[in-house]
Design a protein around this motif. Structure first.
Motif, mmCIF file in Angstrom:
data_model
loop_
_atom_site.group_PDB
_atom_site.id
_atom_site.type_symbol
_atom_site.label_atom_id
_atom_site.label_comp_id
_atom_site.label_asym_id
_atom_site.label_seq_id
_atom_site.Cartn_x
_atom_site.Cartn_y
_atom_site.Cartn_z
ATOM 1 N N ILE A 1 8.047 -7.715 -17.432
ATOM 2 C CA ILE A 1 6.668 -7.906 -17.217
ATOM 3 C C ILE A 1 6.226 -6.789 -16.347
ATOM 4 N N MET A 2 6.991 -7.085 -15.104
ATOM 5 C CA MET A 2 6.765 -6.114 -13.999
ATOM 6 C C MET A 2 6.896 -4.548 -14.169
ATOM 7 N N THR A 3 7.950 -4.602 -14.953
ATOM 8 C CA THR A 3 8.322 -3.057 -15.290
ATOM 9 C C THR A 3 7.173 -2.429 -16.139
ATOM 10 N N ILE A 4 7.015 -2.786 -17.087
ATOM 11 C CA ILE A 4 6.072 -2.652 -18.022
ATOM 12 C C ILE A 4 4.667 -2.400 -17.534
ATOM 13 N N ILE A 5 4.176 -3.519 -16.588
ATOM 14 C CA ILE A 5 2.967 -3.070 -16.256
ATOM 15 C C ILE A 5 2.973 -1.997 -15.172
ATOM 16 N N ALA A 6 4.142 -1.998 -14.160
ATOM 17 C CA ALA A 6 4.051 -0.916 -13.221
ATOM 18 C C ALA A 6 4.125 0.522 -14.067
ATOM 19 N N LEU A 7 4.853 0.681 -14.955
ATOM 20 C CA LEU A 7 5.035 1.986 -15.773
ATOM 21 C C LEU A 7 3.823 2.302 -16.432
ATOM 22 N N THR A 8 3.070 1.588 -16.625
ATOM 23 C CA THR A 8 1.591 1.816 -17.551
ATOM 24 C C THR A 8 0.229 1.773 -16.565
ATOM 25 N N SER A 9 0.371 1.423 -15.351
ATOM 26 C CA SER A 9 -0.988 1.241 -14.683
ATOM 27 C C SER A 9 -0.978 2.185 -13.281
ATOM 28 N N TRP A 10 -0.053 3.223 -13.265
ATOM 29 C CA TRP A 10 -0.213 3.880 -11.958
ATOM 30 C C TRP A 10 -1.224 5.023 -11.895
ATOM 31 N N PRO A 11 -1.671 5.615 -13.136
ATOM 32 C CA PRO A 11 -2.545 6.680 -13.048
ATOM 33 C C PRO A 11 -3.673 6.766 -12.366
ATOM 34 N N TRP A 12 -4.414 5.474 -12.286
ATOM 35 C CA TRP A 12 -5.788 5.340 -11.549
ATOM 36 C C TRP A 12 -5.431 5.684 -10.056
ATOM 37 N N GLY A 13 -4.591 5.377 -9.666
ATOM 38 C CA GLY A 13 -4.311 5.319 -8.213
ATOM 39 C C GLY A 13 -3.796 6.889 -7.812
ATOM 40 N N ALA A 14 -2.929 7.413 -8.719
ATOM 41 C CA ALA A 14 -2.512 8.835 -8.485
ATOM 42 C C ALA A 14 -3.522 9.665 -8.569
ATOM 43 N N ARG A 15 -4.664 9.494 -9.576
ATOM 44 C CA ARG A 15 -5.835 10.317 -9.608
ATOM 45 C C ARG A 15 -6.674 10.229 -8.107
ATOM 46 N N MET A 16 -6.907 9.085 -7.798
ATOM 47 C CA MET A 16 -7.557 8.819 -6.569
ATOM 48 C C MET A 16 -7.045 9.511 -5.247
ATOM 49 N N THR A 17 -5.615 9.246 -5.331
ATOM 50 C CA THR A 17 -4.847 9.701 -4.255
ATOM 51 C C THR A 17 -4.676 11.397 -4.064
ATOM 52 N N ARG A 18 -4.723 11.922 -5.388
ATOM 53 C CA ARG A 18 -4.446 13.417 -5.402
ATOM 54 C C ARG A 18 -5.894 13.910 -5.173
ATOM 55 N N SER A 19 -6.923 13.352 -5.408
ATOM 56 C CA SER A 19 -8.246 13.774 -5.256
ATOM 57 C C SER A 19 -8.406 13.965 -3.620
ATOM 58 N N GLN A 20 -8.001 12.773 -2.869
ATOM 59 C CA GLN A 20 -8.352 13.018 -1.485
ATOM 60 C C GLN A 20 -7.422 14.010 -0.802
ATOM 61 N N THR A 21 -5.960 13.916 -1.327
ATOM 62 C CA THR A 21 -5.017 14.970 -0.581
ATOM 63 C C THR A 21 -5.540 16.233 -0.715
ATOM 64 N N LEU A 22 -6.250 16.632 -1.926
ATOM 65 C CA LEU A 22 -6.665 17.835 -2.178
ATOM 66 C C LEU A 22 -7.875 18.413 -1.280
ATOM 67 N N ALA A 23 -8.586 17.225 -0.762
ATOM 68 C CA ALA A 23 -9.545 17.593 0.329
ATOM 69 C C ALA A 23 -8.992 17.445 1.410
ATOM 70 N N THR B 1 1.100 0.700 -6.607
ATOM 71 C CA THR B 1 0.518 1.657 -5.283
ATOM 72 C C THR B 1 1.520 2.688 -4.977
ATOM 73 N N ALA B 2 2.919 2.315 -4.874
ATOM 74 C CA ALA B 2 3.744 2.996 -4.316
ATOM 75 C C ALA B 2 3.960 4.179 -5.352
ATOM 76 N N LEU B 3 4.090 4.038 -6.696
ATOM 77 C CA LEU B 3 4.445 5.218 -7.632
ATOM 78 C C LEU B 3 3.133 6.131 -7.630
ATOM 79 N N GLY B 4 1.777 5.521 -7.676
ATOM 80 C CA GLY B 4 0.817 6.302 -7.897
ATOM 81 C C GLY B 4 0.358 7.202 -6.691
ATOM 82 N N THR B 5 0.605 6.497 -5.286
ATOM 83 C CA THR B 5 0.460 7.281 -4.097
ATOM 84 C C THR B 5 1.148 8.362 -3.981
ATOM 85 N N LEU B 6 2.750 8.366 -4.322
ATOM 86 C CA LEU B 6 3.735 9.383 -4.187
ATOM 87 C C LEU B 6 3.349 10.433 -5.210
ATOM 88 N N LEU B 7 2.972 10.089 -6.543
ATOM 89 C CA LEU B 7 2.758 11.084 -7.374
ATOM 90 C C LEU B 7 1.405 11.853 -6.936
#
Length: 296
Positions: free
Chosen positions: A136-158, A84-90
């Motif tokens: 396991i935490m590192t592998i999952i975190a580094l491969t699973s942030w894009p969905w949250g980033a896309r969602m946050t980006r679209s709302q930030t653009l609005a 969440t933190a990584l996707g939200t910041l990006l």
């Protein structure tokens, strides 16, 4: 938070998750013995001595369940927070600054997004060999942030061209304050939705990797419980408790967090609140029927 607590399904979900977390925290009290110690006969069914039976190695299933909850819940919540933190910041930086920053971050997001997550997790874990909870935490975190980033980006653009954001820029507010003070609070329901979904995904992904044998067999978790139950042919020999216990734990976490997730989804998207609207529509329809009958 008041809006969440007003929803019965959210309260029920929070109670389920809180009880499981409390069970994990009280593991030394509930199961003071070593979960890896042999305490009974192989595949002993549930009894007063062992309430959830034993494994093929004679280990107490209840002790493994409560200690495994520590590992599974810790990995789930910590990984969900990292995702969440990584996707939200990006998403925030890309959506607010735009231009080359947004293009670069959007390209990176799309590149990771098009790769299937579970096969990528299995591939990375196979290169790493036996991996512990941190890996396991590192592998999952580094491969699973894009969905949250896309969602946050679209709302930030609005939001970046809304009046209060433009006013903050015009009076000379620094960019970091505009992003974190003006825009970020308006994204909290969306961030909470992303966090809850990420926790569910992280627990399922960890369980999948460990069930396939990529986890550390010395670390007790719900995933390693399933792995050991599979290797001991628990279903074939009729030791249903050996495999049902971790499955029920994962199911309860998913149920509790899903109920909370539905509430956050309704807060972020009010159009999904169909329950009250449907009730009002039925009341209005019944009232019209009564009026038509009395008029005739």
């Amino acid at each position: 938070m008041n809006a969440v607590l007003k929803q019965k399904k959210a309260v029920f979900g929070l109670v389920i998750v809180a009880l499981l977390c409390l069970t994990a925290l009280l593991a030394p009290v509930l199961a003071p013995n070593d979960p890896a110690a042999r305490v009974g006969r192989p595949h002993q069914p549930p009894s007063t001595e062992h309430v959830l039976g034993t494994t093929k190695m004679g280990r107490d299933v209840f002790a493994q369940f409560v200690w495994g909850a520590r590992s599974s819940l810790a990995v789930g919540f910590a990984t969900g927070l990292a995702i969440t933190a990584l996707g939200t910041l990006l998403g925030l930086f890309g959506g607010y600054f735009g231009g080359r920053t947004d293009n670069a971050l959007d390209l990176l997001t799309n590149a990771v997004l098009v790769i299937p997550n579970i096969p990528l997790l299995i591939l990375l874990a196979s290169f790493a060999g036996k991996v512990g909870p941190v890996a396991i935490m590192t592998i999952i975190a580094l491969t699973s942030w894009p969905w949250g980033a896309r969602m946050t980006r679209s709302q930030t653009l609005a939001l970046r061209n809304r009046e209060f954001v433009v006013a903050a820029r015009m009076i000379g507010e620094p960019s970091w304050r505009v992003v974190f003070v003006e825009i970020l609070p308006n994204l909290l329901p969306l961030i909470a939705l992303n966090f809850v979904g990420s926790v569910i995904y992280a627990i399922v992904a960890q369980t999948t990797l460990e069930y396939l044998g990529f986890g550390d067999p010395l670390n007790v978790s719900w995933g390693t419980m399933l792995y050991n139950a599979q290797n001991s042919s628990a279903i074939i020999v009729g030791a249903w408790w050996d495999i049902a216990t971790p499955c029920i734990g994962i199911m309860l976490v998913g149920l509790g967090l899903s109920l909370v997730n539905f509430t956050f989804d309704e807060i972020a998207n009010p159009q999904l609140r169909s329950g009250p609207a449907l009730t009002r529509w039925l009341q209005l329809s019944n009232r019209r029927k009564r009026l038509s009958r009395s008029g005739s």
